[in-house]
Design an enzyme around this catalytic site. Structure first.
Site, PDB file in Angstrom:
ATOM      1  CG  ASP A 229     -20.809  15.629  -8.430  1.00 17.96           C
ATOM      2  OD1 ASP A 229     -20.600  16.466  -7.529  1.00 17.96           O
ATOM      3  OD2 ASP A 229     -20.857  14.399  -8.214  1.00 17.96           O
ATOM      4  CD  GLU A 288     -16.818  18.447  -6.929  1.00 20.07           C
ATOM      5  OE1 GLU A 288     -16.614  18.336  -5.715  1.00 20.07           O
ATOM      6  OE2 GLU A 288     -17.140  17.474  -7.623  1.00 20.07           O
TER       7      GLU A 288
END
Ligand code: NOJ
Length: 560
Positions: A229, A288
């Site tokens: 993330d 990401e």
């Protein structure tokens, strides 16, 4: 004479029993991820086993055969760790504990084992840019004196202004509003997302050591990798300099900011790659990363960094043949320059579902199906977001009182409000939440989703579900189709062995060894020389002995 070539399928749809498990994580050859199709399970909206309205790990395990039958290679599970759920679990209070909402460690163990038995690999989320404000470290930081060692794990600073009443700099939260919150003793702490998500200080060695240990914890449990993330976050420019203007969220992905895409972040990814490589079985990291352009994105997938990085440029591309071709070419060239595959994605839990982005209704449905066929024909890896295989649209009319996205409450932050793509998915035509669980789900489903359920679409050759199943089955069976190197030859896209054939405006004709994929983004039918033998199409194709009439908003695969 013209005749109709019905949409679909000259390969039989796989049944669960027919699915050949890819080599298990212990026995596999290397590089499985280079052409893998990976299915994103947004856990809270996938399947609810206990009737509390929230999807959970047992529910997901019970539905894994659907994913094996669909024909994907791996699943990515969104965070299921202990969390107050201020941001759908991306606010982690304990990285080694499963939140009781989702189950316990035994449940994730079962899930990983069952997935491996079905031939599916499992990727879990890791959230290293920030913790929850309920994390032990943050509670210790709040209890510590300004300047104390416990505060150094985060970014605490005195404020500006006569009495420190102004934030330390002008950074804005991605969710809207200032990126700083003041504590009762007058210091401020940094949170690039919600105030409940304080940013960690990656200049602190304890942070590195803790995340190494957390990665090992999950690798030891048997997971096959991590979706990282905010992989472009973590490292901040030294001195935390002002940016100088407002609306910074709009700049993300267009330029390097003092809080995103700093060069120093690559050192973290390098050390994680060494850690991943120290485990058997080709464990992977997927970034990401919202980087400004394909070249900066490719830096995250250099040979000694992560394995994949989501291609958000492709996701954001409008429905326009030329724009798509440019994005595809640029992406392939950038990743080829570092020897990595490209990682295609059309939807996820943060963006408006692509059926709706492409116009919604019948037009969106057609374009969504066509885009999927194009994506799955491209060299490299692809991610499927749960429910896109059902053609689910964004739910645009959720009442405010059911919304939970923190961006919704902080106004002009990320594009759109993210609850509309997180509505629980329909499995059956009956039941209080169409098979999602024994009771109602945490967000209401539109009534017409019964017709979009897995049950309603299974066996209907015209359905989006069967289109995905057929495409994935073909992708496995056609030698070289999923091959990121694309076989021999190659022109426009550098070394990836893929060519664009000449085509009228609005049409893309992509050629790979053994396959041609046509995509018509024009608003009208286009006639071209017959590209080959029809394998699969998103709409009915019309053909004579030597020409094909390609309908608007359609794609097809042709054997050559
Ligand atoms: C990206 C995640 O996908 C999103 O859901 C989350 O809100 C932010 N990172 C912050 O963790």
């Amino acid at each position: 004479m013209t005749h109709d070539l019905a949409p679909a399928v000259d390969v039989p749809v796989c049944t669960a029993a027919e699915v050949q498990p890819p080599a298990s994580s212990s026995s596999k050859g290397s590089g499985w991820w280079r052409d893998a199709v990976i299915y994103q399970v947004y856990v809270r909206s996938f399947a609810d086993s206990d009737g509390d309205g929230i999807g959970d790990l047992r529910g997901a395990t019970a539905r894994l055969p659907h994913l094996a039958q669909l024909g994907v290679d791996a699943v990515w599970l969104t965070p299921f760790y202990a969390s107050p759920q201020a941001d759908g679990g991306y606010d982690v209070a304990d990285y080694r504990v499963v939140d009781p909402l989702f189950g316990d460690l035994g449940d994730i163990d079962d899930l990983v084992r069952t997935a491996h038995e079905l031939g599916l690999r499992v990727i879990v989320d890791i959230v290293p840019n920030h913790t929850s404000d309920h994390h032990r470290w943050f509670l210790e930081a709040l209890a510590a004196e300004p300047g104390g060692a416990a505060r150094d794990r985060y970014h605490f600073r005195p404020g500006k202004g006569v009495a420190g009443e102004l934030p330390p700099n002008d950074w804005e939260s991605v969710f809207g509003g200032p990126a700083w919150t003041r504590t009762p003793d007058g210091e401020w702490y940094l949170h690039l997302f919600a105030p409940e998500q304080p940013d960690l200080n990656w200049d602190n060695h304890e942070v590195h050591e803790e995340f190494d240990a957390v990665l090992r914890f999950w690798l030891d449990l048997g997971v096959d990798g991590f979706r990282v993330d905010v992989a472009h976050g973590m490292v901040k420019a030294s001195g935390l300099p002002d940016i100088g203007h407002k609306e910074q969220a709009r700049l993300i992905g267009t330029q390097t900011l003092p809080f995103f895409d700093q060069d120093g972040v690559h050192e973290v990814h390098r050390s994680w790659r060494r850690l991943l490589d120290s485990y058997p079985g080709d464990r992977i990291g997927v970034a990401e990363a919202w980087a400004p352009g394909p070249e900066r994105l490719a830096l995250y997938v250099r040979p000694d960094e992560l394995h994949q990085a989501f291609n958000f440029q492709f996701l954001k591309c409008p429905w326009d043949a030329e724009a798509m071709r440019d994005v595809i070419n640029e992406s392939l060239m950038a990743t080829a320059s570092v020897g990595a595959p490209t990682t295609w994605v059309l939807s996820n839990h943060d963006v408006v579902r692509h059926v709706t982005r492409y116009g919604g209704g019948e037009q969106g449905r057609r374009r969504g199906r066509a885009a999927a066929l194009m994506m799955l024909a491209l060299p490299g890896s692809a991610y499927i977001y749960q429910g896109e295989e059902l053609g689910l649209p964004e739910v645009l009319d959720l009442p405010d009182e059911v919304r939970q996205d923190p961006a919704f409450f902080r106004a002009a932050g990320q594009d759109g409000f993210r609850d509309g793509c997180r509505v629980p998915i329909p499995w059956t035509t009956e039941g209080p939440s169409y098979g999602f669980g024994p009771g109602a789900g945490w967000l209401p489903q539109p009534e017409d989703w019964r017709e979009l359920s897995v049950e309603a679409q299974t066996g209907d050759a015209h359905s989006t579900l069967e289109l995905y199943r057929s495409a994935l089955a073909l992708r496995r069976r056609l030698p070289g189709l999923g091959d990121p190197a694309g076989g021999e030859g190659g022109a426009a896209s550098g070394s990836v062995g893929m060519r664009w054939l000449p085509a009228p405006d609005g049409l893309l004709v992509l050629s790979r060894p053994g396959l041609v994929c046509t995509l018509n983004t024009a608003r009208h039918e286009v006639e071209i020389p017959l590209p080959g033998r029809l394998l699969l199409s998103s709409e009915t194709m019309r053909a004579t002995a030597d020409t094909a009439r390609i309908p608007a908003d359609s794609a097809a695969w042709w054997a050559i």
